[in-house]
Structure formats: structure tokens, C-alpha cells
Design a protein around this motif. Sequence first.
Motif, PDB file in Angstrom:
ATOM      1  N   ARG A   1      -8.988  -4.474 -46.849  1.00 46.96           N
ATOM      2  CA  ARG A   1      -7.597  -4.828 -46.564  1.00 46.96           C
ATOM      3  C   ARG A   1      -6.624  -3.766 -47.103  1.00 46.96           C
ATOM      4  O   ARG A   1      -5.588  -3.502 -46.505  1.00 46.96           O
ATOM      5  CB  ARG A   1      -7.315  -6.195 -47.193  1.00 46.96           C
ATOM      6  CG  ARG A   1      -6.000  -6.805 -46.886  1.00 46.96           C
ATOM      7  CD  ARG A   1      -5.855  -8.154 -47.578  1.00 46.96           C
ATOM      8  NE  ARG A   1      -6.816  -9.126 -47.131  1.00 46.96           N
ATOM      9  CZ  ARG A   1      -6.601 -10.034 -46.190  1.00 46.96           C
ATOM     10  NH1 ARG A   1      -5.442 -10.084 -45.597  1.00 46.96           N
ATOM     11  NH2 ARG A   1      -7.531 -10.888 -45.853  1.00 46.96           N
TER      12      ARG A   1
ATOM     13  N   LYS B   1     -13.085 -12.386 -49.055  1.00 48.31           N
ATOM     14  CA  LYS B   1     -12.064 -12.265 -48.006  1.00 48.31           C
ATOM     15  C   LYS B   1     -11.336 -10.911 -47.983  1.00 48.31           C
ATOM     16  O   LYS B   1     -10.391 -10.754 -47.234  1.00 48.31           O
ATOM     17  CB  LYS B   1     -11.017 -13.374 -48.178  1.00 48.31           C
ATOM     18  CG  LYS B   1     -11.583 -14.767 -48.188  1.00 48.31           C
ATOM     19  CD  LYS B   1     -12.139 -15.151 -46.854  1.00 48.31           C
ATOM     20  CE  LYS B   1     -12.598 -16.593 -46.873  1.00 48.31           C
ATOM     21  NZ  LYS B   1     -13.564 -16.902 -45.882  1.00 48.31           N
TER      22      LYS B   1
ATOM     23  N   GLN C   1     -17.538 -14.557 -42.850  1.00 48.17           N
ATOM     24  CA  GLN C   1     -17.914 -13.209 -42.433  1.00 48.17           C
ATOM     25  C   GLN C   1     -18.877 -12.577 -43.427  1.00 48.17           C
ATOM     26  O   GLN C   1     -18.584 -12.490 -44.618  1.00 48.17           O
ATOM     27  CB  GLN C   1     -16.628 -12.390 -42.341  1.00 48.17           C
ATOM     28  CG  GLN C   1     -16.791 -10.931 -42.034  1.00 48.17           C
ATOM     29  CD  GLN C   1     -15.427 -10.280 -42.011  1.00 48.17           C
ATOM     30  OE1 GLN C   1     -14.602 -10.605 -41.183  1.00 48.17           O
ATOM     31  NE2 GLN C   1     -15.192  -9.369 -42.949  1.00 48.17           N
TER      32      GLN C   1
ATOM     33  N   TYR D   1      -9.554  -7.340 -33.303  1.00 51.79           N
ATOM     34  CA  TYR D   1      -9.617  -7.857 -34.671  1.00 51.79           C
ATOM     35  C   TYR D   1     -10.167  -9.279 -34.661  1.00 51.79           C
ATOM     36  O   TYR D   1      -9.759 -10.108 -33.856  1.00 51.79           O
ATOM     37  CB  TYR D   1      -8.215  -7.837 -35.291  1.00 51.79           C
ATOM     38  CG  TYR D   1      -8.113  -8.587 -36.587  1.00 51.79           C
ATOM     39  CD1 TYR D   1      -8.837  -8.184 -37.700  1.00 51.79           C
ATOM     40  CD2 TYR D   1      -7.302  -9.699 -36.702  1.00 51.79           C
ATOM     41  CE1 TYR D   1      -8.751  -8.885 -38.900  1.00 51.79           C
ATOM     42  CE2 TYR D   1      -7.203 -10.396 -37.900  1.00 51.79           C
ATOM     43  CZ  TYR D   1      -7.935  -9.987 -38.983  1.00 51.79           C
ATOM     44  OH  TYR D   1      -7.851 -10.672 -40.161  1.00 51.79           O
TER      45      TYR D   1
ATOM     46  N   LEU E   1      -1.623  -8.908 -37.936  1.00 52.95           N
ATOM     47  CA  LEU E   1      -1.600  -7.466 -38.217  1.00 52.95           C
ATOM     48  C   LEU E   1      -0.484  -6.741 -37.471  1.00 52.95           C
ATOM     49  O   LEU E   1      -0.240  -5.558 -37.720  1.00 52.95           O
ATOM     50  CB  LEU E   1      -2.946  -6.840 -37.852  1.00 52.95           C
ATOM     51  CG  LEU E   1      -4.147  -7.302 -38.670  1.00 52.95           C
ATOM     52  CD1 LEU E   1      -5.438  -6.748 -38.083  1.00 52.95           C
ATOM     53  CD2 LEU E   1      -3.995  -6.912 -40.125  1.00 52.95           C
TER      54      LEU E   1
ATOM     55  N   GLN F   1     -12.443  -8.011 -46.961  1.00 48.82           N
ATOM     56  CA  GLN F   1     -12.840  -7.157 -45.843  1.00 48.82           C
ATOM     57  C   GLN F   1     -12.355  -7.759 -44.526  1.00 48.82           C
ATOM     58  O   GLN F   1     -12.516  -8.955 -44.298  1.00 48.82           O
ATOM     59  CB  GLN F   1     -14.366  -7.014 -45.795  1.00 48.82           C
ATOM     60  CG  GLN F   1     -14.965  -6.341 -47.005  1.00 48.82           C
ATOM     61  CD  GLN F   1     -14.738  -4.843 -46.982  1.00 48.82           C
ATOM     62  OE1 GLN F   1     -15.015  -4.177 -46.000  1.00 48.82           O
ATOM     63  NE2 GLN F   1     -14.197  -4.316 -48.064  1.00 48.82           N
ATOM     64  N   LEU F   2     -11.774  -6.930 -43.677  1.00 52.20           N
ATOM     65  CA  LEU F   2     -11.346  -7.347 -42.346  1.00 52.20           C
ATOM     66  C   LEU F   2     -12.331  -6.779 -41.340  1.00 52.20           C
ATOM     67  O   LEU F   2     -12.869  -5.686 -41.534  1.00 52.20           O
ATOM     68  CB  LEU F   2      -9.945  -6.830 -42.057  1.00 52.20           C
ATOM     69  CG  LEU F   2      -8.871  -7.244 -43.073  1.00 52.20           C
ATOM     70  CD1 LEU F   2      -7.542  -6.604 -42.719  1.00 52.20           C
ATOM     71  CD2 LEU F   2      -8.755  -8.747 -43.143  1.00 52.20           C
TER      72      LEU F   2
ATOM     73  N   LEU G   1      -5.501  -0.745 -44.706  1.00 54.26           N
ATOM     74  CA  LEU G   1      -4.813  -0.979 -43.432  1.00 54.26           C
ATOM     75  C   LEU G   1      -3.718   0.038 -43.132  1.00 54.26           C
ATOM     76  O   LEU G   1      -3.697   0.621 -42.049  1.00 54.26           O
ATOM     77  CB  LEU G   1      -4.221  -2.391 -43.392  1.00 54.26           C
ATOM     78  CG  LEU G   1      -5.193  -3.518 -43.131  1.00 54.26           C
ATOM     79  CD1 LEU G   1      -4.509  -4.864 -43.304  1.00 54.26           C
ATOM     80  CD2 LEU G   1      -5.783  -3.395 -41.734  1.00 54.26           C
TER      81      LEU G   1
ATOM     82  N   ASP H   1      -9.874 -12.460 -36.279  1.00 52.29           N
ATOM     83  CA  ASP H   1      -9.006 -13.251 -37.147  1.00 52.29           C
ATOM     84  C   ASP H   1      -9.772 -14.506 -37.566  1.00 52.29           C
ATOM     85  O   ASP H   1      -9.876 -15.464 -36.809  1.00 52.29           O
ATOM     86  CB  ASP H   1      -7.726 -13.633 -36.409  1.00 52.29           C
ATOM     87  CG  ASP H   1      -6.757 -14.404 -37.282  1.00 52.29           C
ATOM     88  OD1 ASP H   1      -7.112 -14.737 -38.435  1.00 52.29           O
ATOM     89  OD2 ASP H   1      -5.649 -14.677 -36.806  1.00 52.29           O
ATOM     90  N   ASN H   2     -10.313 -14.472 -38.755  1.00 48.99           N
ATOM     91  CA  ASN H   2     -11.170 -15.553 -39.238  1.00 48.99           C
ATOM     92  C   ASN H   2     -10.398 -16.779 -39.707  1.00 48.99           C
ATOM     93  O   ASN H   2     -10.988 -17.711 -40.249  1.00 48.99           O
ATOM     94  CB  ASN H   2     -12.104 -15.036 -40.336  1.00 48.99           C
ATOM     95  CG  ASN H   2     -13.063 -14.003 -39.773  1.00 48.99           C
ATOM     96  OD1 ASN H   2     -13.398 -14.031 -38.605  1.00 48.99           O
ATOM     97  ND2 ASN H   2     -13.496 -13.094 -40.614  1.00 48.99           N
TER      98      ASN H   2
END
Length: 166
Positions: free
Chosen positions: A114, A98, A18, A132, A156, A100-101, A117, A134-135
Motif C-alpha cells: 500500500r 491487509k 487474499q 484492482y 484508488l 498488500q493490494l 501506491l 477490491d477485497n
Amino acid sequence: MFVSFDQLPAHARIWIYQANRRLTDAELAAVQPALAQFSADWTSHGRALQASAAILHHQFLVIGLDEAIADASGCSIDASVRFVRELEAYWGVTLLEKSQLAFLVNDQVELMDRRELRAAVAEGRLRPDTLYFDNTVAQRGQLAATWPAPAAQTWLARYFQPSVVR
């Protein structure tokens, strides 16, 4: 061996990276030859891999591999990470971070740290139906079917459960 991303089988293994910002149309056009070249040249212990790479939603680099043809080795995975680092330098973005969502809000990718949240759920900025990315999705078929997915249908979900008072 390069194969078009949409021609990879549903069981193909994928890795999702991402970007910390939206990539421009010009950046996407300029990188297409490099994505195809990486896929064509990617090998594992001297064996050609049936692979592809694509940019989705202007923000996600997805590398795919048909492991029924040949598996990725540690060395080949290291080569893919080197390629990702080269793209980071080329674009001036981060792809390996990783914290950042990513969510899809009004057809735009929005990033959230993160650590935000709980507050985002409490304030109603993040809802169970917020889409969302989800990577951790690991197969191309999952990517097509569940990426993005409503936040409450991913890991989540726990953030939307009522608190239990003890």
C-alpha cells in the motif's frame, strides 16, 4: 449447509481473504474437502448457515453466506476467522494481512505494498485502467460484476487526480 459457491444468490454476503502468494494446483485440490466441510458445518446460534467457500484466481479465499436464510453471529464470524487461520498454517501463507493490494496484470495477480501506491502511479506502473481486486466487496453479485475493476473506478481513484497546488 454447504451450497456450491456459484449457487449462492447475488445478495449473499462475502468475505475475501487474499493470500500473499499464488496457491498451487495441488494446494487447491487438497483444500477443497476442507472448504466444503467448513461450509457444511458452519452454524450461527445452532442454526445451519447456507454457506460456501471458494478459491478464486489461485490467490483469494472467498467465504459466502446467504443471510436471507440465517445471519452470521459474532461467534460464527469468529469460527470463520479460526478456519482462515488454520488455512494460513496449512499453506504457510498469510490471509489476514491487509497491507498488500492485488492487481491483475497480464492475467497474473500482482501484489503491491500500500505504501508504494503514489510512486507506482507517478512512475506509470499503476494506471487508471489497471485492474484492482477490491477485497471490500461485500456481496457475491458485486464480486461477479466488479471484481476486479479498473483502479480509477475504486477507492484508488484519488491517486489518479491531478494535484492541486495551494
